[in-house]
Design a protein around this motif. Sequence first.
Motif, mmCIF file in Angstrom:
data_model
loop_
_atom_site.group_PDB
_atom_site.id
_atom_site.type_symbol
_atom_site.label_atom_id
_atom_site.label_comp_id
_atom_site.label_asym_id
_atom_site.label_seq_id
_atom_site.Cartn_x
_atom_site.Cartn_y
_atom_site.Cartn_z
ATOM 1 N N TYR A 152 8.833 -8.558 2.445
ATOM 2 C CA TYR A 152 8.467 -7.957 1.161
ATOM 3 C C TYR A 152 7.984 -6.513 1.283
ATOM 4 O O TYR A 152 7.846 -5.815 0.272
ATOM 5 N N TYR A 153 7.721 -6.046 2.494
ATOM 6 C CA TYR A 153 7.276 -4.654 2.653
ATOM 7 C C TYR A 153 8.297 -3.653 2.113
ATOM 8 O O TYR A 153 7.951 -2.525 1.783
ATOM 9 N N VAL A 154 9.554 -4.037 2.042
ATOM 10 C CA VAL A 154 10.601 -3.114 1.637
ATOM 11 C C VAL A 154 10.693 -2.952 0.122
ATOM 12 O O VAL A 154 11.390 -2.059 -0.358
ATOM 13 N N LEU A 155 9.989 -3.774 -0.650
ATOM 14 C CA LEU A 155 10.088 -3.690 -2.106
ATOM 15 C C LEU A 155 9.769 -2.293 -2.653
ATOM 16 O O LEU A 155 10.507 -1.787 -3.502
ATOM 17 N N PRO A 156 8.682 -1.644 -2.230
ATOM 18 C CA PRO A 156 8.436 -0.280 -2.736
ATOM 19 C C PRO A 156 9.576 0.681 -2.406
ATOM 20 O O PRO A 156 9.908 1.548 -3.220
ATOM 21 N N ALA A 157 10.166 0.541 -1.227
ATOM 22 C CA ALA A 157 11.284 1.418 -0.860
ATOM 23 C C ALA A 157 12.493 1.146 -1.749
ATOM 24 O O ALA A 157 13.191 2.080 -2.173
ATOM 25 N N ILE A 158 12.758 -0.120 -2.059
ATOM 26 C CA ILE A 158 13.899 -0.458 -2.914
ATOM 27 C C ILE A 158 13.714 0.125 -4.306
ATOM 28 O O ILE A 158 14.636 0.721 -4.874
ATOM 29 N N LEU A 159 12.523 -0.025 -4.878
ATOM 30 C CA LEU A 159 12.300 0.525 -6.214
ATOM 31 C C LEU A 159 12.297 2.049 -6.208
ATOM 32 O O LEU A 159 12.718 2.682 -7.184
ATOM 33 N N ALA A 160 11.841 2.658 -5.111
ATOM 34 C CA ALA A 160 11.932 4.115 -5.004
ATOM 35 C C ALA A 160 13.391 4.556 -4.930
ATOM 36 O O ALA A 160 13.786 5.558 -5.557
ATOM 37 N N LEU A 161 14.210 3.817 -4.183
ATOM 38 C CA LEU A 161 15.628 4.153 -4.087
ATOM 39 C C LEU A 161 16.346 3.982 -5.420
ATOM 40 O O LEU A 161 17.173 4.813 -5.804
ATOM 41 N N VAL A 162 16.042 2.891 -6.138
ATOM 42 C CA VAL A 162 16.722 2.674 -7.411
ATOM 43 C C VAL A 162 16.304 3.744 -8.423
ATOM 44 O O VAL A 162 17.112 4.161 -9.261
ATOM 45 N N THR A 163 15.067 4.230 -8.326
ATOM 46 C CA THR A 163 14.627 5.323 -9.194
ATOM 47 C C THR A 163 15.386 6.600 -8.875
ATOM 48 O O THR A 163 15.874 7.300 -9.786
ATOM 49 N N TRP A 164 15.495 6.916 -7.598
ATOM 50 C CA TRP A 164 16.232 8.111 -7.182
ATOM 51 C C TRP A 164 17.692 8.039 -7.631
ATOM 52 O O TRP A 164 18.219 8.997 -8.203
ATOM 53 N N GLU A 165 18.314 6.904 -7.399
ATOM 54 C CA GLU A 165 19.729 6.788 -7.751
ATOM 55 C C GLU A 165 19.941 6.783 -9.260
ATOM 56 O O GLU A 165 20.932 7.330 -9.755
#
Length: 402
Positions: A311-324
Amino acid sequence: MRTSLRTLTPWIAFGVLGSALLAWLGMASYWWSDYDTEAAPAFAVLVRGDVLSFLQHCPAYGGSLMMRAPFALAASALGGGDLAVFRAVGAPCLLAGAAFGVALAAHLLARGAGRGTVTVVVGVCAVNPITLRALEIGHPEELLGAALCGGAMLAAVRGRSNLAAILLGLAVANKAWAVLAVGPVLLALQGDRRRVLVIAGGIALAFMLPLLLADASGPPAAATHTGVIFQPWQVWWFLGDTGHVIRGSSGLVKEGYRAAPGWISPLSHPLIVLVAIPLSLLAWRRRSDPLLLLALLFVLRCILDPWNTAYYVLPAILALVTWEAIRFGDRPPVLALAVSVATWAMWQWVVPAASADVESIVYLAWTLPLVGFLGWRLYAPALPAMPTLSSGGRASVWSTTQ
């Protein structure tokens, strides 16, 4: 151009239904999870009316428990037991992910994005299988923090500095790793950055101070170091010692696990923050994309933390989806999708079947290239500028170079 509530209604329904599905799948019980040992004791004394004991029983992320305490009290007041409290305090975390997905949907629809793209973006935020892993392990607050950081960034690039400050302060109060978002949020803002820091810091302090005052021994140790937990899914793994008997929290032997070097525990968390400082300053100097900076810092947090898990990757995933969504609004967020799939495949198939050393190799085989790609996109010269939206919905340009 603003998106009407009527236009957003299907996406709101999709987000809420997605959150309900995850709750049904991942919140059947909390026994033998981190929630059972970390959060449940605090909420148990809270619903009995003992606020001081609640504060003293809070784990390192006690600010998150304070934010969700009203939901626990409401569940108890309605006659619910411990399981009802568990579900009640998880609900705002799931709904935060859905709300953030709807906010991105409004942005995309205003730019004329297709329904397929909007569906994928809302789905990544509201129905991500990695969120299911977070629920199973007992950490719904990870999604809450990710959504708050993403919301702070979205508010910042739209010029809504007060909202950005409030969301950033709540994110830091929720979990300490959100301090990584401070540099990106300040980089995205074009107003009074000092005022934003004061507001955000004041909100975070309002949650942290009662916890510090209630605990005469000082701040929780987990806030500054990682104890003896040492997982294979990080860059330090092969520096660990072999030949030791390593047991998990259940008491079972973890075959093939290495013992953590003595120096890694007090170093890893401060190092994550220290690495973020020069990377943020370099991005500031080069006027780089603040959304991409946030994604890079959150991915680095995963691979530099010996405690790293799914679950540590969740912030990175939401940051990536925001960027994209903001940078490439005319196509689905393929990178956020890829990271979600890779993480799910890692813990669903590789971890149960491979040795710990192989797990580490496989994990680093895709995360290190991801860091390299994000760093290249962030700091390479002469890349296209990032389009943003002001609060009035007009397109503007963040910088002329990246």
